[in-house]
Design a protein around this motif. Structure first.
Motif, PDB file in Angstrom:
ATOM      1  N   GLY A 157      47.482  51.449  52.865  1.00 27.15           N
ATOM      2  CA  GLY A 157      48.202  49.395  51.909  1.00 27.15           C
ATOM      3  C   GLY A 157      46.209  48.686  51.809  1.00 27.15           C
ATOM      4  O   GLY A 157      46.553  48.411  50.588  1.00 27.15           O
ATOM      5  N   ALA A 158      46.222  48.748  52.453  1.00 25.63           N
ATOM      6  CA  ALA A 158      44.121  48.241  52.201  1.00 25.63           C
ATOM      7  C   ALA A 158      43.611  49.021  51.206  1.00 25.63           C
ATOM      8  O   ALA A 158      43.357  48.461  50.432  1.00 25.63           O
ATOM      9  CB  ALA A 158      43.923  47.833  53.818  1.00 25.63           C
ATOM     10  N   LEU A 159      43.879  50.318  51.664  1.00 25.13           N
ATOM     11  CA  LEU A 159      42.729  50.677  50.084  1.00 25.13           C
ATOM     12  C   LEU A 159      43.412  50.811  49.254  1.00 25.13           C
ATOM     13  O   LEU A 159      42.873  50.897  48.276  1.00 25.13           O
ATOM     14  CB  LEU A 159      42.630  52.633  51.142  1.00 25.13           C
ATOM     15  CG  LEU A 159      42.103  52.963  51.726  1.00 25.13           C
ATOM     16  CD1 LEU A 159      41.924  53.879  52.684  1.00 25.13           C
ATOM     17  CD2 LEU A 159      40.568  52.459  52.080  1.00 25.13           C
ATOM     18  N   THR A 160      45.119  50.475  48.906  1.00 28.61           N
ATOM     19  CA  THR A 160      45.294  50.566  47.389  1.00 28.61           C
ATOM     20  C   THR A 160      44.765  48.980  47.365  1.00 28.61           C
ATOM     21  O   THR A 160      44.395  49.213  46.037  1.00 28.61           O
ATOM     22  CB  THR A 160      46.965  50.534  47.525  1.00 28.61           C
ATOM     23  OG1 THR A 160      47.518  51.863  48.326  1.00 28.61           O
ATOM     24  CG2 THR A 160      47.291  50.223  45.844  1.00 28.61           C
ATOM     25  N   THR A 161      45.034  48.109  47.908  1.00 30.48           N
ATOM     26  CA  THR A 161      44.264  46.618  47.201  1.00 30.48           C
ATOM     27  C   THR A 161      43.343  46.583  47.210  1.00 30.48           C
ATOM     28  O   THR A 161      42.881  45.913  46.283  1.00 30.48           O
ATOM     29  CB  THR A 161      44.856  45.650  48.542  1.00 30.48           C
ATOM     30  OG1 THR A 161      46.003  45.183  48.970  1.00 30.48           O
ATOM     31  CG2 THR A 161      44.220  44.219  48.292  1.00 30.48           C
ATOM     32  N   VAL A 162      42.507  47.092  48.116  1.00 27.25           N
ATOM     33  CA  VAL A 162      40.952  47.631  47.699  1.00 27.25           C
ATOM     34  C   VAL A 162      40.438  47.718  45.867  1.00 27.25           C
ATOM     35  O   VAL A 162      39.719  47.301  45.642  1.00 27.25           O
ATOM     36  CB  VAL A 162      40.014  48.271  49.072  1.00 27.25           C
ATOM     37  CG1 VAL A 162      38.492  48.782  48.154  1.00 27.25           C
ATOM     38  CG2 VAL A 162      39.558  47.580  49.639  1.00 27.25           C
ATOM     39  N   ALA A 163      41.181  48.902  46.077  1.00 27.40           N
ATOM     40  CA  ALA A 163      40.718  50.094  44.672  1.00 27.40           C
ATOM     41  C   ALA A 163      41.565  48.604  43.302  1.00 27.40           C
ATOM     42  O   ALA A 163      41.175  48.253  42.020  1.00 27.40           O
ATOM     43  CB  ALA A 163      42.473  51.310  44.849  1.00 27.40           C
ATOM     44  N   VAL A 164      42.585  48.146  43.581  1.00 23.52           N
ATOM     45  CA  VAL A 164      42.880  47.094  42.490  1.00 23.52           C
ATOM     46  C   VAL A 164      42.438  46.423  41.770  1.00 23.52           C
ATOM     47  O   VAL A 164      42.003  45.536  41.211  1.00 23.52           O
ATOM     48  CB  VAL A 164      44.660  46.436  43.139  1.00 23.52           C
ATOM     49  CG1 VAL A 164      44.696  45.580  42.255  1.00 23.52           C
ATOM     50  CG2 VAL A 164      45.235  47.883  43.461  1.00 23.52           C
ATOM     51  N   LEU A 165      41.117  45.507  43.448  1.00 23.84           N
ATOM     52  CA  LEU A 165      40.500  44.964  43.509  1.00 23.84           C
ATOM     53  C   LEU A 165      39.357  44.826  43.108  1.00 23.84           C
ATOM     54  O   LEU A 165      39.335  44.913  41.904  1.00 23.84           O
ATOM     55  CB  LEU A 165      40.286  44.365  44.440  1.00 23.84           C
ATOM     56  CG  LEU A 165      41.360  43.030  45.745  1.00 23.84           C
ATOM     57  CD1 LEU A 165      41.026  43.417  46.723  1.00 23.84           C
ATOM     58  CD2 LEU A 165      41.837  42.535  44.661  1.00 23.84           C
ATOM     59  N   LEU A 166      38.957  46.537  42.748  1.00 25.63           N
ATOM     60  CA  LEU A 166      37.493  46.991  41.995  1.00 25.63           C
ATOM     61  C   LEU A 166      38.106  47.294  40.673  1.00 25.63           C
ATOM     62  O   LEU A 166      37.452  46.703  40.100  1.00 25.63           O
ATOM     63  CB  LEU A 166      37.695  48.862  42.854  1.00 25.63           C
ATOM     64  CG  LEU A 166      36.493  49.324  42.468  1.00 25.63           C
ATOM     65  CD1 LEU A 166      35.202  48.536  42.062  1.00 25.63           C
ATOM     66  CD2 LEU A 166      36.558  50.485  43.463  1.00 25.63           C
ATOM     67  N   TRP A 167      39.859  47.697  40.114  1.00 29.03           N
ATOM     68  CA  TRP A 167      40.323  47.604  39.159  1.00 29.03           C
ATOM     69  C   TRP A 167      39.679  46.094  38.227  1.00 29.03           C
ATOM     70  O   TRP A 167      39.486  46.247  37.418  1.00 29.03           O
ATOM     71  CB  TRP A 167      41.556  48.195  38.966  1.00 29.03           C
ATOM     72  CG  TRP A 167      41.517  48.459  37.544  1.00 29.03           C
ATOM     73  CD1 TRP A 167      41.066  49.311  36.613  1.00 29.03           C
ATOM     74  CD2 TRP A 167      42.818  47.066  36.694  1.00 29.03           C
ATOM     75  NE1 TRP A 167      41.999  49.429  34.998  1.00 29.03           N
ATOM     76  CE2 TRP A 167      42.451  47.447  35.141  1.00 29.03           C
ATOM     77  CE3 TRP A 167      43.206  45.786  36.859  1.00 29.03           C
ATOM     78  CZ2 TRP A 167      42.727  47.101  34.650  1.00 29.03           C
ATOM     79  CZ3 TRP A 167      43.888  45.629  36.160  1.00 29.03           C
ATOM     80  CH2 TRP A 167      43.654  46.021  34.393  1.00 29.03           C
ATOM     81  N   PHE A 168      40.094  45.100  39.154  1.00 29.86           N
ATOM     82  CA  PHE A 168      40.477  44.120  38.429  1.00 29.86           C
ATOM     83  C   PHE A 168      38.683  43.619  38.249  1.00 29.86           C
ATOM     84  O   PHE A 168      38.436  43.024  36.892  1.00 29.86           O
ATOM     85  CB  PHE A 168      40.553  42.788  39.433  1.00 29.86           C
ATOM     86  CG  PHE A 168      41.848  42.878  38.609  1.00 29.86           C
ATOM     87  CD1 PHE A 168      42.491  42.094  37.574  1.00 29.86           C
ATOM     88  CD2 PHE A 168      43.572  42.963  39.215  1.00 29.86           C
ATOM     89  CE1 PHE A 168      44.171  41.861  37.515  1.00 29.86           C
ATOM     90  CE2 PHE A 168      44.358  42.390  39.401  1.00 29.86           C
ATOM     91  CZ  PHE A 168      44.655  42.657  38.178  1.00 29.86           C
ATOM     92  N   GLY A 169      37.369  44.053  38.624  1.00 30.01           N
ATOM     93  CA  GLY A 169      36.133  43.458  38.785  1.00 30.01           C
ATOM     94  C   GLY A 169      35.781  44.235  37.713  1.00 30.01           C
ATOM     95  O   GLY A 169      35.123  43.605  36.753  1.00 30.01           O
ATOM     96  N   VAL A 170      35.925  45.889  38.225  1.00 32.52           N
ATOM     97  CA  VAL A 170      35.443  46.209  36.488  1.00 32.52           C
ATOM     98  C   VAL A 170      35.603  45.854  34.991  1.00 32.52           C
ATOM     99  O   VAL A 170      35.093  45.631  33.934  1.00 32.52           O
ATOM    100  CB  VAL A 170      36.270  47.700  36.506  1.00 32.52           C
ATOM    101  CG1 VAL A 170      35.439  48.778  35.598  1.00 32.52           C
ATOM    102  CG2 VAL A 170      35.051  48.706  37.630  1.00 32.52           C
ATOM    103  N   MET A 171      37.158  45.298  35.258  1.00 30.23           N
ATOM    104  CA  MET A 171      37.948  44.310  34.178  1.00 30.23           C
ATOM    105  C   MET A 171      36.639  43.108  33.803  1.00 30.23           C
ATOM    106  O   MET A 171      37.443  42.631  32.665  1.00 30.23           O
ATOM    107  CB  MET A 171      39.463  44.558  33.459  1.00 30.23           C
ATOM    108  CG  MET A 171      40.182  46.295  34.048  1.00 30.23           C
ATOM    109  SD  MET A 171      39.531  47.253  32.831  1.00 30.23           S
ATOM    110  CE  MET A 171      40.040  46.555  31.599  1.00 30.23           C
ATOM    111  N   GLY A 172      36.877  42.858  34.664  1.00 29.58           N
ATOM    112  CA  GLY A 172      36.188  40.843  34.389  1.00 29.58           C
ATOM    113  C   GLY A 172      35.376  41.566  33.927  1.00 29.58           C
ATOM    114  O   GLY A 172      34.131  40.988  32.882  1.00 29.58           O
ATOM    115  N   TRP A 173      34.086  42.187  34.049  1.00 30.29           N
ATOM    116  CA  TRP A 173      32.672  42.425  33.808  1.00 30.29           C
ATOM    117  C   TRP A 173      33.007  42.991  32.469  1.00 30.29           C
ATOM    118  O   TRP A 173      31.833  42.737  31.564  1.00 30.29           O
ATOM    119  CB  TRP A 173      32.058  44.284  34.747  1.00 30.29           C
ATOM    120  CG  TRP A 173      30.854  44.299  33.822  1.00 30.29           C
ATOM    121  CD1 TRP A 173      29.755  44.039  34.686  1.00 30.29           C
ATOM    122  CD2 TRP A 173      29.922  45.698  33.483  1.00 30.29           C
ATOM    123  NE1 TRP A 173      28.543  44.485  33.769  1.00 30.29           N
ATOM    124  CE2 TRP A 173      28.885  45.185  32.522  1.00 30.29           C
ATOM    125  CE3 TRP A 173      31.594  46.853  32.814  1.00 30.29           C
ATOM    126  CZ2 TRP A 173      28.719  46.736  32.084  1.00 30.29           C
ATOM    127  CZ3 TRP A 173      31.130  47.737  31.835  1.00 30.29           C
ATOM    128  CH2 TRP A 173      29.284  47.868  31.429  1.00 30.29           C
TER     129      TRP A 173
END
Length: 285
Positions: A157-173
């Motif tokens: 679950g921790a890696l899934t959360t990291v992937a989701v946060l990474l996606w939000f970071g890319v979309m914010g950029w």
């Protein structure tokens, strides 16, 4: 003694008459010449015959199309369509070749204009400027979406959360780049050109039109297909903050507008005055 430029004179030479005829100067065709012995017109024949005048007037052409003016130049007819492109309107202005001018600057641009200069237009960069962030956003969505689904079936679950946060970071950029594109403007007035950019840190670069010594725009094959280009401004051979402006839309129309403002400001003022009068007349009607 014979002429130094030709053979000795021989009265019995059978080719002498032919040479004299061939070297005889061809008279200029003049429609006012009296009829010749061979018929009306300078070279005889029927003026209504398409071949009137023979080789001198042009085979298959009428006498009117090949009539000559007193200076000996052909009087070629000009079609009505060609004349329409040369006519001016009642104010003496030729037909417009560029896009119409906007009435008022946006609130983003108005703060950078001083009261005595006249606004001529503002442009956002072409959407091709967003190619990189759009590709990154789409690729991140597919890759991280697949990765999240893959990790969801495994107890990580921790890696899934990291992937989701990474996606939000890319979309914010990506959103930041889109907002930066929206606030980035190229501005033209009757006195200068400006580029305003930045969201948090604003950058305002400008160059007076009187300082522009050379201007050009470049279009790649993709730019020609999608109608965008890069402008290069030169000022007295010096490196300027406002020199290369990439990905501007409608480069040919923009080029004509800037050049007209540089060399024909009176024409711009006359056209704008006429357009204002027509707008008032339409409102009154």
């Amino acid at each position: 003694m014979g002429s130094p430029s030709g053979p000795p004179f021989d009265p019995d030479d059978p080719d002498r008459a032919r040479r004299e005829r061939d070297t005889e100067p061809i008279p200029r065709i003049d429609p006012d010449d009296p009829p010749s012995a061979y018929g009306p017109g300078p070279y005889g024949g029927d003026p209504d015959d398409p071949g009137y005048g023979g080789a001198y007037a042009g085979e298959g052409r009428s006498s009117r199309a090949w009539a000559r003016d007193p200076d000996g130049f052909p009087d070629q007819p000009i079609s009505e369509d060609e004349l329409a492109g040369l006519r001016s309107d009642a104010t003496g202005m030729a037909p417009r070749r560029v896009l119409p001018l906007e009435d008022e600057p946006s609130s983003l641009v108005a703060r950078y204009l001083f009261p005595t200069e006249r606004y001529r237009g503002e442009w956002k960069r072409h959407w091709i400027h967003l190619t990189t962030p759009i590709i990154v956003g789409v690729a991140a969505t597919f890759v991280l979406g697949y990765l999240s689904g893959f990790l969801a079936g495994r107890d990580v679950g921790a890696l899934t959360t990291v992937a989701v946060l990474l996606w939000f970071g890319v979309m914010g950029w990506v959103a930041w780049r889109v907002a930066d594109w929206w606030y980035d403007r190229f501005i033209l007035t009757n006195k200068r050109v400006m580029v305003v950019a930045g969201i948090i840190t604003r950058q305002v670069a400008m160059m007076p039109l009187t300082r522009v010594t050379d201007m050009k725009y470049e279009q790649s094959p993709t730019g020609r297909a999608l109608n965008y280009g890069t402008f290069v401004l030169e000022s007295a051979g010096q490196e300027q903050a406002l020199r290369v402006i990439k990905n501007l839309p409608n480069p040919n129309e923009l080029y004509l507008r800037v050049v007209e403002e540089m060399y024909e400001p009176q024409a711009v003022e006359a056209r704008l005055g006429k357009e204002a009068d027509e707008a008032k007349a339409d409102d009154g009607a």
